[in-house]
Design a protein around this motif. Sequence first.
Motif, mmCIF file in Angstrom:
data_model
loop_
_atom_site.group_PDB
_atom_site.id
_atom_site.type_symbol
_atom_site.label_atom_id
_atom_site.label_comp_id
_atom_site.label_asym_id
_atom_site.label_seq_id
_atom_site.Cartn_x
_atom_site.Cartn_y
_atom_site.Cartn_z
ATOM 1 N N GLY A 255 0.805 -1.212 0.000
ATOM 2 C CA GLY A 255 0.000 0.000 0.000
ATOM 3 C C GLY A 255 0.839 1.262 0.000
ATOM 4 O O GLY A 255 2.012 1.260 -0.373
ATOM 5 N N ILE A 256 0.233 2.348 0.482
ATOM 6 C CA ILE A 256 0.883 3.654 0.407
ATOM 7 C C ILE A 256 1.756 3.972 1.616
ATOM 8 O O ILE A 256 2.363 5.040 1.669
ATOM 9 C CB ILE A 256 -0.165 4.779 0.223
ATOM 10 C CG1 ILE A 256 -1.109 4.847 1.439
ATOM 11 C CG2 ILE A 256 -0.926 4.583 -1.075
ATOM 12 C CD1 ILE A 256 -2.056 6.032 1.402
ATOM 13 N N ASP B 270 2.723 -5.211 -5.549
ATOM 14 C CA ASP B 270 2.199 -3.871 -5.307
ATOM 15 C C ASP B 270 0.681 -3.847 -5.452
ATOM 16 O O ASP B 270 0.116 -4.459 -6.367
ATOM 17 C CB ASP B 270 2.789 -2.876 -6.318
ATOM 18 C CG ASP B 270 4.282 -2.693 -6.148
ATOM 19 O OD1 ASP B 270 4.817 -3.110 -5.101
ATOM 20 O OD2 ASP B 270 4.909 -2.123 -7.067
ATOM 21 N N GLY B 271 0.025 -3.113 -4.570
ATOM 22 C CA GLY B 271 -1.397 -2.830 -4.731
ATOM 23 C C GLY B 271 -2.315 -4.022 -4.626
ATOM 24 O O GLY B 271 -3.440 -3.978 -5.139
ATOM 25 N N ARG B 272 -1.873 -5.085 -3.965
ATOM 26 C CA ARG B 272 -2.718 -6.284 -3.866
ATOM 27 C C ARG B 272 -2.648 -6.862 -2.466
ATOM 28 O O ARG B 272 -1.627 -6.758 -1.771
ATOM 29 C CB ARG B 272 -2.258 -7.335 -4.883
ATOM 30 C CG ARG B 272 -2.585 -6.993 -6.326
ATOM 31 C CD ARG B 272 -1.859 -7.925 -7.279
ATOM 32 N NE ARG B 272 -2.005 -9.347 -6.917
ATOM 33 C CZ ARG B 272 -1.276 -10.323 -7.445
ATOM 34 N NH1 ARG B 272 -0.343 -10.040 -8.335
ATOM 35 N NH2 ARG B 272 -1.483 -11.572 -7.075
ATOM 36 N N THR C 277 -4.915 1.389 3.260
ATOM 37 C CA THR C 277 -3.710 1.164 2.449
ATOM 38 C C THR C 277 -3.792 1.754 1.046
ATOM 39 O O THR C 277 -2.759 1.887 0.381
ATOM 40 C CB THR C 277 -3.456 -0.354 2.319
ATOM 41 O OG1 THR C 277 -4.677 -1.003 1.925
ATOM 42 C CG2 THR C 277 -2.991 -0.932 3.650
ATOM 43 N N PHE D 165 -4.683 0.690 -1.925
ATOM 44 C CA PHE D 165 -3.996 -0.122 -2.932
ATOM 45 C C PHE D 165 -4.171 0.427 -4.348
ATOM 46 O O PHE D 165 -3.307 0.244 -5.209
ATOM 47 C CB PHE D 165 -4.541 -1.556 -2.890
ATOM 48 C CG PHE D 165 -4.035 -2.387 -1.745
ATOM 49 C CD1 PHE D 165 -2.804 -2.132 -1.166
ATOM 50 C CD2 PHE D 165 -4.790 -3.446 -1.251
ATOM 51 C CE1 PHE D 165 -2.330 -2.900 -0.111
ATOM 52 C CE2 PHE D 165 -4.323 -4.230 -0.198
ATOM 53 C CZ PHE D 165 -3.095 -3.956 0.375
ATOM 54 N N ASP D 166 -5.290 1.110 -4.598
ATOM 55 C CA ASP D 166 -5.567 1.577 -5.958
ATOM 56 C C ASP D 166 -4.603 2.665 -6.435
ATOM 57 O O ASP D 166 -4.424 2.854 -7.643
ATOM 58 C CB ASP D 166 -7.008 2.087 -6.065
ATOM 59 C CG ASP D 166 -7.314 3.201 -5.083
ATOM 60 O OD1 ASP D 166 -6.779 3.169 -3.963
ATOM 61 O OD2 ASP D 166 -8.108 4.103 -5.424
ATOM 62 N N ALA E 170 -1.395 2.948 -4.844
ATOM 63 C CA ALA E 170 -0.090 2.636 -4.260
ATOM 64 C C ALA E 170 1.005 2.590 -5.313
ATOM 65 O O ALA E 170 0.790 2.136 -6.439
ATOM 66 C CB ALA E 170 -0.159 1.301 -3.525
ATOM 67 N N TRP E 171 2.185 3.068 -4.940
ATOM 68 C CA TRP E 171 3.392 3.035 -5.761
ATOM 69 C C TRP E 171 3.238 3.803 -7.077
ATOM 70 O O TRP E 171 3.827 3.451 -8.091
ATOM 71 C CB TRP E 171 3.842 1.600 -6.006
ATOM 72 C CG TRP E 171 4.303 0.954 -4.738
ATOM 73 C CD1 TRP E 171 3.619 0.057 -3.971
ATOM 74 C CD2 TRP E 171 5.533 1.200 -4.050
ATOM 75 N NE1 TRP E 171 4.347 -0.283 -2.846
ATOM 76 C CE2 TRP E 171 5.542 0.416 -2.874
ATOM 77 C CE3 TRP E 171 6.645 2.010 -4.314
ATOM 78 C CZ2 TRP E 171 6.612 0.406 -1.973
ATOM 79 C CZ3 TRP E 171 7.709 2.004 -3.425
ATOM 80 C CH2 TRP E 171 7.685 1.208 -2.269
ATOM 81 N N GLN E 172 2.427 4.853 -7.042
ATOM 82 C CA GLN E 172 2.263 5.725 -8.198
ATOM 83 C C GLN E 172 2.752 7.141 -7.919
ATOM 84 O O GLN E 172 2.599 8.033 -8.754
ATOM 85 C CB GLN E 172 0.792 5.755 -8.626
ATOM 86 C CG GLN E 172 0.241 4.405 -9.047
ATOM 87 C CD GLN E 172 -1.245 4.460 -9.339
ATOM 88 O OE1 GLN E 172 -1.776 5.488 -9.779
ATOM 89 N NE2 GLN E 172 -1.959 3.359 -9.094
#
Length: 340
Positions: A19-20, A89-91, A301, A303-304, A306-308
């Motif tokens: 997550g973020i 990531d994101g899951r 978190t 997830f949608d 995250a890591w962007q």
Amino acid sequence: MTTPSTCYAIVITMGDPAGIGPEIICRAVAAMSPAERATTLLVGDPAIYRRAARSIGAELAFTPLDEAGEATSVAVAIVEVPEDVEIPDGRISAGGGDMAFRCVETAVKLVQDGRARVIVTAPLNKAALHEAGHHYDGHTGMLAALTGAPSSFMLLASETLSTLHVSTHVSLRGAIERVTETRIIDTVEAGHAHLVAMGVAKPRIAVAGLNPHCGEGGIFGDEDTRVIAPAVHTLKERGYAVSGPISADSVFYRASKGEFDLVVAQYHDQGHIPVKLIAFDTTVNVSLGLPVQRTSVDHGTAFDIAWQGRADATNMGSAIAYARRLSDVAAGAESRASQP
């Protein structure tokens, strides 16, 4: 240089790395002064933090603590909890849930050992936590189990409105069953003690009713007159500045206008909805009733996104600021206790 006896003001856990959490931690750390970084300790995998720092364009150095516990004041210190399996990531994944758990477990040990005063937690995902075999209702229940605390309370604190909950992560049916005189009294006493420690000399506490219009004399339910009112009466006899039960459709408005310092909500959504409506970005989740102190962001978190490189760290900054206030209070108490 710090010394082996250094007690860091705050220790921040990574949360679920899918997550973020890593990103908002890095944003918050990047905004700190060197002096603030010198009193901050991170828990997690340095490689994940370095990746998060790169994703937001921050130049950060993460200095693992050696056996002597030394770290430079120009970099943020870290206690390594390695990523032992690949975490997507994101899951939702068991790896992410287990990582979040191990970071919290490590932070608790650091506080218990006197290496840090207050824990700040980045968000975890409850489904991932359960998938990893850690069956807690979230951070608060996990912290209670790790510290052996018989109970705990969730405070949502903001400048405009603060609420403390009789129950949180249970079904609505289960929440009604938890509305007992003992639990209400314990909740008010925990909130009162916290506010006094934070400098409120005589906290004004309102207790929300459970049923619409506090039951309208029993027409819509009798819990307000049968359970809540006697608890409030007992608290008044003990000297607390407490009011209630007050209908939930008015008590939060009255508190937001300054009439009360704290509202005791009877269940999760009753307290969360008004606070998040008024101060979603700055509300801090604070755990009371535990032998360790902890603050947290009041979001998930995400997830949608995250890591962007898109996550906003405003709430993490608020959680860190509140934790530093708690640390200052604790440091003051330690200093007074050490004086002859």
